[in-house]
Design a protein around this motif. Structure first.
Motif, PDB file in Angstrom:
ATOM      1  N   TYR A 156      18.299  27.306 -10.184  1.00 27.69           N
ATOM      2  CA  TYR A 156      17.963  28.320  -9.126  1.00 27.69           C
ATOM      3  C   TYR A 156      18.463  28.163  -7.896  1.00 27.69           C
ATOM      4  CZ  TYR A 156      14.685  29.652 -12.631  1.00 27.69           C
ATOM      5  OH  TYR A 156      13.971  29.959 -13.877  1.00 27.69           O
ATOM      6  N   ARG A 157      18.816  29.239  -7.298  1.00 25.31           N
ATOM      7  CA  ARG A 157      19.529  29.344  -5.741  1.00 25.31           C
ATOM      8  C   ARG A 157      18.332  29.998  -4.985  1.00 25.31           C
ATOM      9  NH1 ARG A 157      26.115  31.119  -6.394  1.00 25.31           N
ATOM     10  NH2 ARG A 157      26.447  29.108  -7.805  1.00 25.31           N
ATOM     11  N   ASP A 158      17.776  31.106  -5.424  1.00 25.38           N
ATOM     12  CA  ASP A 158      16.582  31.684  -4.727  1.00 25.38           C
ATOM     13  C   ASP A 158      15.443  31.997  -5.484  1.00 25.38           C
ATOM     14  OD1 ASP A 158      15.297  33.013  -2.605  1.00 25.38           O
ATOM     15  OD2 ASP A 158      16.567  34.991  -3.217  1.00 25.38           O
ATOM     16  N   PRO A 159      14.900  30.844  -5.825  1.00 21.31           N
ATOM     17  CA  PRO A 159      13.543  31.047  -6.851  1.00 21.31           C
ATOM     18  C   PRO A 159      12.464  31.659  -6.060  1.00 21.31           C
ATOM     19  CG  PRO A 159      13.790  28.814  -5.950  1.00 21.31           C
ATOM     20  CD  PRO A 159      15.038  29.442  -5.515  1.00 21.31           C
ATOM     21  N   ARG A 160      11.967  32.620  -6.811  1.00 22.79           N
ATOM     22  CA  ARG A 160      10.777  33.204  -6.472  1.00 22.79           C
ATOM     23  C   ARG A 160       9.495  33.053  -7.378  1.00 22.79           C
ATOM     24  NH1 ARG A 160      12.308  37.499  -2.819  1.00 22.79           N
ATOM     25  NH2 ARG A 160      14.502  37.048  -2.121  1.00 22.79           N
TER      26      ARG A 160
ATOM     27  N   PRO B 192      17.555  37.490 -17.953  1.00 20.87           N
ATOM     28  CA  PRO B 192      16.477  36.776 -17.752  1.00 20.87           C
ATOM     29  C   PRO B 192      16.546  35.666 -17.039  1.00 20.87           C
ATOM     30  CG  PRO B 192      17.041  37.730 -20.169  1.00 20.87           C
ATOM     31  CD  PRO B 192      18.327  37.949 -19.176  1.00 20.87           C
ATOM     32  N   SER B 193      15.680  35.460 -16.296  1.00 18.11           N
ATOM     33  CA  SER B 193      15.659  34.058 -15.325  1.00 18.11           C
ATOM     34  C   SER B 193      14.174  33.461 -15.453  1.00 18.11           C
ATOM     35  CB  SER B 193      15.892  34.442 -14.030  1.00 18.11           C
ATOM     36  OG  SER B 193      15.334  35.331 -13.502  1.00 18.11           O
ATOM     37  N   ALA B 194      13.245  33.668 -16.123  1.00 18.17           N
ATOM     38  CA  ALA B 194      11.941  33.139 -15.875  1.00 18.17           C
ATOM     39  C   ALA B 194      11.741  31.652 -16.513  1.00 18.17           C
ATOM     40  CB  ALA B 194      11.006  34.032 -16.627  1.00 18.17           C
ATOM     41  N   CYS B 195      10.961  30.817 -15.683  1.00 16.40           N
ATOM     42  CA  CYS B 195      10.830  29.590 -16.191  1.00 16.40           C
ATOM     43  C   CYS B 195       9.196  29.457 -15.889  1.00 16.40           C
ATOM     44  CB  CYS B 195      11.799  28.479 -15.430  1.00 16.40           C
ATOM     45  SG  CYS B 195      11.441  26.772 -16.040  1.00 16.40           S
ATOM     46  N   GLY B 196       8.514  28.912 -16.657  1.00 17.28           N
ATOM     47  CA  GLY B 196       7.169  28.544 -16.436  1.00 17.28           C
ATOM     48  C   GLY B 196       6.815  26.981 -15.921  1.00 17.28           C
ATOM     49  N   PHE B 197       6.082  26.961 -15.314  1.00 14.80           N
ATOM     50  CA  PHE B 197       5.736  25.616 -14.471  1.00 14.80           C
ATOM     51  C   PHE B 197       4.123  25.457 -15.111  1.00 14.80           C
ATOM     52  CE2 PHE B 197       9.638  25.878 -12.093  1.00 14.80           C
ATOM     53  CZ  PHE B 197       9.626  24.528 -11.562  1.00 14.80           C
TER      54      PHE B 197
ATOM     55  N   SER C  49      18.017  36.733  -6.902  1.00 15.82           N
ATOM     56  CA  SER C  49      19.138  37.443  -7.002  1.00 15.82           C
ATOM     57  C   SER C  49      19.293  38.374  -8.404  1.00 15.82           C
ATOM     58  CB  SER C  49      20.581  36.710  -7.094  1.00 15.82           C
ATOM     59  OG  SER C  49      20.535  35.778  -8.382  1.00 15.82           O
ATOM     60  N   CYS C  50      18.490  38.239  -9.528  1.00 19.79           N
ATOM     61  CA  CYS C  50      18.435  39.068 -10.490  1.00 19.79           C
ATOM     62  C   CYS C  50      17.510  40.013 -10.319  1.00 19.79           C
ATOM     63  CB  CYS C  50      17.842  38.026 -11.568  1.00 19.79           C
ATOM     64  SG  CYS C  50      19.037  36.864 -12.208  1.00 19.79           S
ATOM     65  N   ASP C  51      17.739  41.058 -10.934  1.00 15.64           N
ATOM     66  CA  ASP C  51      16.922  42.393 -10.859  1.00 15.64           C
ATOM     67  C   ASP C  51      15.470  42.366 -11.479  1.00 15.64           C
ATOM     68  OD1 ASP C  51      16.260  45.130 -10.231  1.00 15.64           O
ATOM     69  OD2 ASP C  51      17.143  45.995 -12.025  1.00 15.64           O
ATOM     70  N   TYR C  52      14.475  42.443 -10.341  1.00 17.86           N
ATOM     71  CA  TYR C  52      13.267  42.230 -11.175  1.00 17.86           C
ATOM     72  C   TYR C  52      12.610  43.777 -10.861  1.00 17.86           C
ATOM     73  CZ  TYR C  52       8.210  41.178 -11.593  1.00 17.86           C
ATOM     74  OH  TYR C  52       6.893  40.942 -12.079  1.00 17.86           O
TER      75      TYR C  52
END
Length: 303
Positions: free
Chosen positions: A131-135, A166-171, A283-286
């Motif tokens: 990730y470069r700009d994680p939200r 798609p770019s989601a990741c769960g913690f 940077s991905c479209d949400y």
């Protein structure tokens, strides 16, 4: 700089789409968060609550909960109830035992959970995942109550937190030991590389009365995360058997947004408290179709 993932953990995540990080939280940190959960449960007042339950969509997968209490929860600490805790619009158990989850904006409004979410090690892990700009979004405690904690069917998190690509990741952080008896996670190893995102959970059109629904989309498999480029054939997810993930309190489970996973009903006498949040790439479209939207046009929280 805080340590993130080991090389072996990065390789396991790339291969399987899911990896356990033992001892992510120490015993004192776990106890502090458990104490905060206990306070939140004790503060739950059913008077005036809309009796919104957490519905998994098993009975009718095309429709889901979608009242304002649910849809306006992105920056709030709201209470969602176990389906079996509500009968005829009334609680069938004591209030503290009725709560399925508290969220979806604990990282916004609660200092204890905000501190865990924005810890330097979380940022280091996000960097290790590419990730470069994680939200941050959808932070919540899930209680999986004794005897009535509902099952969560097989799903992919990117269906519910969709970006393009798609770019989601769960913690997913265990606050109690998670076992086969109290409803631990199960996942299909490698399914993040073979199971595309083919549906989205979205806000329904106004003409349908609002709420939420599942809609079909053109299948998407690509992702900015390096995990999806791992070599090897994961096989067909339809033919694979889910693998249980039993973990001790304090463990972190990282869940790729495209990996297939589920949890069973808790029919044991012990609860299964966990804290979870997700990140997506900024940077991905949400887009505005996603069910979870920040209030007043505010952007997703930067990690």
């Amino acid at each position: 700089m805080a340590a993130g993932l080991t090389a072996e953990q990065q390789q396991a995540f790339a291969r399987d789409g899911c990896v356990v990080v033992p001892g992510f939280l120490g015993a004192d940190a776990v106890q502090r968060l458990r104490g905060r959960v206990a306070q939140l449960l004790a503060a739950f007042d059913p008077a005036g609550h809309p009796m919104t339950t957490f519905a998994t969509g098993e009975a009718d997968p095309m429709r889901h909960i979608g009242d304002r209490y649910f849809l306006e929860s992105a920056a709030e600490a709201r209470y969602f109830l176990e389906e079996d805790a509500v009968r005829g619009g009334r609680l069938a158990v004591e209030p503290g035992r009725a709560v399925n989850k508290i969220g979806h904006g604990l990282h916004v409004v609660d200092p204890a959970f905000r501190a865990v979410t924005h810890a330097e090690r979380v940022r280091a892990i996000a960097r290790d995942l590419g990730y470069r700009d994680p939200r941050v979004l959808q932070s919540m405690v899930i209680c999986k109550q004794p005897g009535i904690g509902g099952a969560v069917p097989m799903h992919q998190d990117s269906t519910f937190l969709f970006t393009r690509p798609p770019s989601a990741c769960g913690f997913w952080i265990a606050l109690e030991d998670c076992t086969l008896l109290n409803g631990c996670l199960h996942f299909v190893p490698g399914s993040h590389r073979t199971a595309p995102i083919a549906r989205r959970f979205v806000r329904a059109a106004a003409r349908d009365g609002g709420g939420t629904e599942m809609v079909d989309i053109d299948p998407v498999l690509d992702s900015p995360l390096p995990a999806c480029t791992a070599p090897g054939d994961a096989g067909s997810p339809a033919d694979a058997c889910p693998v249980p993930i039993e973990v001790a309190a304090g463990s972190l489970v990282l869940i790729h947004g495209q990996v297939l996973h589920r949890s069973s009903r808790n029919e044991s006498p012990r609860s299964r408290w966990i804290y979870t949040f997700h990140i997506v790439e900024g940077s991905c479209d949400y887009d505005g179709r996603n069910w979870l939207q920040m209030p007043d046009g505010a952007g997703l929280t930067r990690l």
